[in-house]
Design an enzyme around this catalytic site. Structure first.
Site, PDB file in Angstrom:
ATOM      1  N   GLY A   1     -93.053   8.800  -9.280  1.00  0.00           N
ATOM      2  CA  GLY A   1     -92.445   8.002 -10.348  1.00  0.00           C
ATOM      3  C   GLY A   1     -91.614   8.867 -11.279  1.00  0.00           C
TER       4      GLY A   1
ATOM      5  N   GLU B   1     -89.362  19.295  -2.345  1.00  0.00           N
ATOM      6  CA  GLU B   1     -88.840  18.123  -1.620  1.00  0.00           C
ATOM      7  C   GLU B   1     -87.553  18.488  -0.881  1.00  0.00           C
ATOM      8  OE1 GLU B   1     -87.797  14.850  -4.214  1.00  0.00           O
ATOM      9  OE2 GLU B   1     -87.362  13.521  -2.533  1.00  0.00           O
TER      10      GLU B   1
ATOM     11  N   SER C   1     -87.574   8.652 -11.260  1.00  0.00           N
ATOM     12  CA  SER C   1     -86.333   7.982 -11.685  1.00  0.00           C
ATOM     13  C   SER C   1     -86.612   6.742 -12.532  1.00  0.00           C
ATOM     14  CB  SER C   1     -85.519   7.540 -10.463  1.00  0.00           C
ATOM     15  OG  SER C   1     -85.303   8.612  -9.596  1.00  0.00           O
TER      16      SER C   1
HETATM   17  C1  FAD Z   1     -83.887   5.943  -0.308  1.00  0.00           C
HETATM   18  C2  FAD Z   1     -84.182   6.403  -1.701  1.00  0.00           C
HETATM   19  C3  FAD Z   1     -85.477   6.712  -2.057  1.00  0.00           C
HETATM   20  C4  FAD Z   1     -85.770   7.142  -3.360  1.00  0.00           C
HETATM   21  N1  FAD Z   1     -87.071   7.395  -3.679  1.00  0.00           N
HETATM   22  C5  FAD Z   1     -87.376   7.788  -4.950  1.00  0.00           C
HETATM   23  C6  FAD Z   1     -88.741   7.993  -5.331  1.00  0.00           C
HETATM   24  O1  FAD Z   1     -89.650   7.845  -4.516  1.00  0.00           O
HETATM   25  N2  FAD Z   1     -88.995   8.346  -6.608  1.00  0.00           N
HETATM   26  C7  FAD Z   1     -88.016   8.523  -7.538  1.00  0.00           C
HETATM   27  O2  FAD Z   1     -88.322   8.868  -8.672  1.00  0.00           O
HETATM   28  N3  FAD Z   1     -86.700   8.310  -7.218  1.00  0.00           N
HETATM   29  C8  FAD Z   1     -86.378   7.939  -5.948  1.00  0.00           C
HETATM   30  N4  FAD Z   1     -85.055   7.717  -5.608  1.00  0.00           N
HETATM   31  C9  FAD Z   1     -84.050   7.768  -6.661  1.00  0.00           C
HETATM   32  C10 FAD Z   1     -83.113   8.961  -6.611  1.00  0.00           C
HETATM   33  O3  FAD Z   1     -83.765  10.149  -6.954  1.00  0.00           O
HETATM   34  C11 FAD Z   1     -81.962   8.628  -7.576  1.00  0.00           C
HETATM   35  O4  FAD Z   1     -81.280   7.518  -7.043  1.00  0.00           O
HETATM   36  C12 FAD Z   1     -81.008   9.780  -7.743  1.00  0.00           C
HETATM   37  O5  FAD Z   1     -81.613  10.824  -8.454  1.00  0.00           O
HETATM   38  C13 FAD Z   1     -79.713   9.341  -8.461  1.00  0.00           C
HETATM   39  O6  FAD Z   1     -79.998   8.697  -9.658  1.00  0.00           O
HETATM   40  P1  FAD Z   1     -79.348   7.272  -9.985  1.00  0.00           P
HETATM   41  O7  FAD Z   1     -79.584   6.368  -8.839  1.00  0.00           O
HETATM   42  O8  FAD Z   1     -79.868   6.859 -11.321  1.00  0.00           O
HETATM   43  O9  FAD Z   1     -77.783   7.510 -10.071  1.00  0.00           O
HETATM   44  P2  FAD Z   1     -76.976   8.104 -11.324  1.00  0.00           P
HETATM   45  O10 FAD Z   1     -77.662   9.304 -11.857  1.00  0.00           O
HETATM   46  O11 FAD Z   1     -76.687   6.990 -12.271  1.00  0.00           O
HETATM   47  O12 FAD Z   1     -75.633   8.585 -10.618  1.00  0.00           O
HETATM   48  C14 FAD Z   1     -74.587   7.682 -10.241  1.00  0.00           C
HETATM   49  C15 FAD Z   1     -73.443   8.517  -9.678  1.00  0.00           C
HETATM   50  O13 FAD Z   1     -72.930   9.409 -10.683  1.00  0.00           O
HETATM   51  C16 FAD Z   1     -72.985  10.760 -10.214  1.00  0.00           C
HETATM   52  N5  FAD Z   1     -73.327  11.661 -11.331  1.00  0.00           N
HETATM   53  C17 FAD Z   1     -74.324  11.473 -12.244  1.00  0.00           C
HETATM   54  N6  FAD Z   1     -74.383  12.521 -13.084  1.00  0.00           N
HETATM   55  C18 FAD Z   1     -73.423  13.394 -12.694  1.00  0.00           C
HETATM   56  C19 FAD Z   1     -72.990  14.677 -13.169  1.00  0.00           C
HETATM   57  N7  FAD Z   1     -73.582  15.269 -14.213  1.00  0.00           N
HETATM   58  N8  FAD Z   1     -71.977  15.292 -12.515  1.00  0.00           N
HETATM   59  C20 FAD Z   1     -71.384  14.709 -11.436  1.00  0.00           C
HETATM   60  N9  FAD Z   1     -71.740  13.493 -10.951  1.00  0.00           N
HETATM   61  C21 FAD Z   1     -72.744  12.848 -11.568  1.00  0.00           C
HETATM   62  C22 FAD Z   1     -74.074  10.762  -9.161  1.00  0.00           C
HETATM   63  O14 FAD Z   1     -73.890  11.836  -8.250  1.00  0.00           O
HETATM   64  C23 FAD Z   1     -73.884   9.412  -8.506  1.00  0.00           C
HETATM   65  O15 FAD Z   1     -72.845   9.466  -7.551  1.00  0.00           O
HETATM   66  C24 FAD Z   1     -84.735   7.285  -4.320  1.00  0.00           C
HETATM   67  C25 FAD Z   1     -83.414   6.982  -3.952  1.00  0.00           C
HETATM   68  C26 FAD Z   1     -83.130   6.556  -2.665  1.00  0.00           C
HETATM   69  C27 FAD Z   1     -81.710   6.238  -2.307  1.00  0.00           C
END
Ligand code: FAD
Length: 387
Positions: free
Chosen positions: A123, A240, A125
């Site tokens: 937990g 990871e 994100s």
């Molecule tokens: C299949 C799958 C399983 C997952 N499982 C888990 C889980 O078990 N537990 C958990 O906690 N999370 C999990 N996640 C979540 C994952 O870790 C997040 O989706 C990821 O860290 C991106 O965060 P976000 O989705 O909020 O996107 P955002 O952070 O909102 O990013 C959106 C876009 O903006 C870009 N961006 C953001 N900040 C910057 C920056 N500073 N510089 C350049 N580009 C930037 C990103 O690269 C992305 O393209 C999972 C995701 C997937 C797809």
């Protein structure tokens, strides 16, 4: 008295022989069926001594090296056997509990994590804290012998099926954001937790939104010290990244071999289709050779027991791109027939390759997006100024 560590060759032979006898299970497509079968598979692997290979014996593991673990992963994948269900526990949060946990936490939680009796979720994100994880807002306040947790997580894989959650919470709002985070180990049956599955584009409902409404978590479930969860979270994410890269590399290689076998079994398809297939397989193969070269250095770090480093981000970045190249090249050969269940365009199994292709799109997001890996490489390996 020193005990002799089993050589990698002998270990590989033993693993191969066991897998040949073990009759790995057929994995159903539906999520509930898959979960059940893979949990039983983890139990079988555990009972036979193939789980927690690089974990210490005190923690319930086999006390061997990371290289032994890697050898087993290679043999498992090459035997076309599935991975155990509890990979988040085994490869992501478990090593952090082993390293930072109290005696009580290690004794109470790790044996059931290894056996698959307890499935773990991660937990981290939140709706406004993914890449910028340190902005997380789920709060925990101390009340007597408990923390009281309120807030929301998202994209939490397997949360609806997990017994435990490694949860990042904010415990101090008065300091810089990384300094006010703590790492809790939360029983998912606690009153006040609600999970709501989200459908992925593969059609699976593997990850969830998770809501915490004044959930009481005993203080003994704090991992490490209060407000020092950030550095443990970095350990979890580093583990990871390194583990996923090594495992997925072998899985992609075996997948490409399977695609070539299926194309061969079908025989000639006419000069144009054969030329396209050769070119696609060639591109996927070259991409995998690049990953192979990169992960040789990862293996060297494993042998040296170097622990997570920013170099893991180079591996993860390459894996993200190469996994997508391999599966989009194979899926490209399916053409429009990929949408027809049970079809075999050019001998390729459409469901398998369409599913792999769709799932590979997540590679550049989970465990830290490709853009974030580039930021880490720029700042922490190349010493460039922060963007
Ligand atoms: C299949 C799958 C399983 C997952 N499982 C888990 C889980 O078990 N537990 C958990 O906690 N999370 C999990 N996640 C979540 C994952 O870790 C997040 O989706 C990821 O860290 C991106 O965060 P976000 O989705 O909020 O996107 P955002 O952070 O909102 O990013 C959106 C876009 O903006 C870009 N961006 C953001 N900040 C910057 C920056 N500073 N510089 C350049 N580009 C930037 C990103 O690269 C992305 O393209 C999972 C995701 C997937 C797809």
């Amino acid at each position: 008295m020193t005990t002799q560590v089993e050589s990698l060759d002998s270990f590989r032979t033993r693993a191969r022989a066991w897998l040949a006898e073990a009759e790995p299970p057929h994995v159903p497509l539906d999520l509930d069926g898959r979960f059940k079968v893979l949990r039983q598979w983890q139990k079988s692997l555990f009972e036979a001594g193939w789980i927690g290979i690089a974990w210490s014996k005190e923690a319930g593991g086999q006390g061997l090296s990371h290289m032994h673990q890697l050898v087993f992963v290679e043999e498992l994948v090459r035997a076309r056997a599935p991975q155990p269900i509890g990979l988040i526990g085994l490869d992501v949060v478990g090593p952090s509990i082993d390293l930072y946990g109290s005696d009580w936490q290690r004794a109470e939680l790790l044996p059931r994590l290894l056996s698959g009796d307890d499935i773990w979720c991660q937990g981290f994100s939140e709706p406004s804290a993914g890449s910028d994880l340190a902005s997380l807002r789920t709060r925990a306040v101390v009340d007597g012998d408990d923390f009281v947790v309120s807030g929301q997580k998202v994209w939490t894989s397997w949360a609806h099926m997990a017994q435990w959650c490694a949860l990042l919470v904010r415990t101090d709002t008065s300091v810089r954001k990384q300094a006010g985070i703590s790492y809790l180990l939360v029983d998912m049956t606690s009153p006040g937790i609600t999970t709501s599955p989200i459908e992925q584009m593969t059609g699976d409902r593997e990850f969830c939104e998770v809501f915490f409404d004044e959930v009481r978590v005993p203080r003994q479930n704090l991992l490490g010290s209060l407000n020092e969860g950030w550095s443990i979270a970095m350990h979890t994410l580093g583990t990871e990244r390194a583990g996923a890269t090594l495992r997925r590399r072998v899985e992609c290689e075996v997948a490409l071999d399977d695609a070539v076998t299926q194309l061969r079994q079908r025989g000639a398809n006419g000069p144009e289709a054969d030329r396209r297939a050769r070119a696609a397989i060639g591109r996927a193969h070259v991409a995998l050779r690049v990953l192979d070269a990169q992960t040789r250095q990862t293996t060297a770090r494993l042998i040296a027991d170097a622990g997570p480093t920013p170099v893991d981000s180079v591996d993860k970045l390459l894996l993200n791109e190469i996994e997508q190249i391999v599966f989009s090249e194979i899926a490209g050969l399916l053409g429009p027939l990929r949408a027809v269940p049970g079809s075999r365009p050019h001998g390729l199994q459409s469901e398998r390759w369409a599913h792999e292709h769709l799932y590979s799109r997540a590679a550049s997001i989970y465990g830290g997006t490709s853009q974030i890996q580039r930021n880490i490489i720029a700042e922490r390996l190349l010493g460039l100024p922060r963007g």
